[in-house]
Design a protein around this motif. Structure first.
Motif, PDB file in Angstrom:
ATOM      1  N   ILE A  38       0.866  -1.175   0.000  1.00  0.00           N
ATOM      2  CA  ILE A  38       0.000   0.000   0.000  1.00  0.00           C
ATOM      3  C   ILE A  38       0.901   1.223   0.000  1.00  0.00           C
ATOM      4  N   PHE A  39       0.612   2.165  -0.900  1.00  0.00           N
ATOM      5  CA  PHE A  39       1.381   3.401  -0.978  1.00  0.00           C
ATOM      6  C   PHE A  39       0.491   4.557  -0.544  1.00  0.00           C
ATOM      7  N   ILE A  40       0.952   5.315   0.430  1.00  0.00           N
ATOM      8  CA  ILE A  40       0.228   6.514   0.866  1.00  0.00           C
ATOM      9  C   ILE A  40       1.073   7.701   0.432  1.00  0.00           C
ATOM     10  N   MET A  41       0.833   8.123  -0.809  1.00  0.00           N
ATOM     11  CA  MET A  41       1.605   9.203  -1.428  1.00  0.00           C
ATOM     12  C   MET A  41       0.985   9.522  -2.777  1.00  0.00           C
ATOM     13  N   ALA A  42       1.558  10.465  -3.486  1.00  0.00           N
ATOM     14  CA  ALA A  42       1.060  10.850  -4.803  1.00  0.00           C
ATOM     15  C   ALA A  42       1.173   9.680  -5.788  1.00  0.00           C
ATOM     16  N   ALA A  43       0.165   9.532  -6.622  1.00  0.00           N
ATOM     17  CA  ALA A  43       0.127   8.428  -7.587  1.00  0.00           C
ATOM     18  C   ALA A  43       1.313   8.462  -8.549  1.00  0.00           C
ATOM     19  N   GLY A  44       1.768   9.643  -8.915  1.00  0.00           N
ATOM     20  CA  GLY A  44       2.903   9.751  -9.840  1.00  0.00           C
ATOM     21  C   GLY A  44       4.166   9.102  -9.296  1.00  0.00           C
ATOM     22  N   ILE A  45       4.396   9.249  -8.006  1.00  0.00           N
ATOM     23  CA  ILE A  45       5.567   8.625  -7.387  1.00  0.00           C
ATOM     24  C   ILE A  45       5.450   7.115  -7.477  1.00  0.00           C
ATOM     25  N   VAL A  46       4.264   6.606  -7.205  1.00  0.00           N
ATOM     26  CA  VAL A  46       4.030   5.163  -7.240  1.00  0.00           C
ATOM     27  C   VAL A  46       4.217   4.620  -8.661  1.00  0.00           C
ATOM     28  N   VAL A  47       3.659   5.305  -9.641  1.00  0.00           N
ATOM     29  CA  VAL A  47       3.770   4.857 -11.030  1.00  0.00           C
ATOM     30  C   VAL A  47       5.231   4.813 -11.470  1.00  0.00           C
ATOM     31  N   ARG A  48       5.991   5.840 -11.168  1.00  0.00           N
ATOM     32  CA  ARG A  48       7.414   5.852 -11.555  1.00  0.00           C
ATOM     33  C   ARG A  48       8.205   4.769 -10.833  1.00  0.00           C
TER      34      ARG A  48
END
Length: 90
Positions: A69-79
């Motif tokens: 689970i990532f609790i942060m901006a989606a762009g960071i997760v995608v990269r």
């Protein structure tokens, strides 16, 4: 111990803990508010492990956890995930 060595030490400790505990779900956060939300999730799901986001840690633990689970901006997760995903099934 310099910052690079501290980060590597934390990664190694987390990897060892993951192997011992057979982690099911990891929660990565960046901000203080993300940490607070992570702690609320832990009350509901006590077997999760909360970690401060480091891209290297995601790469190292990608195959060792059941879920992330990532609790942060989606762009960071995608990269971060773009380099780890081989195809739509893996």
């Amino acid at each position: 111990m310099d910052t690079g060595n501290k980060a590597e030490h934390r990664i190694q400790n987390t990897k060892r803990r993951a192997q011992r505990e057979k982690l099911k779900t990891l929660v990565f956060y960046i901000t203080d508010n993300g940490l607070k939300l992570s702690q609320r999730l832990k009350k509901l799901y006590p077997d999760i492990q909360i970690l401060k986001f480091k891209q290297e840690m995601v790469s190292e633990l990608w195959d060792k956890s059941r879920g992330i689970i990532f609790i942060m901006a989606a762009g960071i997760v995608v990269r971060t995930l773009a380099t780890l995903i081989k195809d739509k099934k893996t």
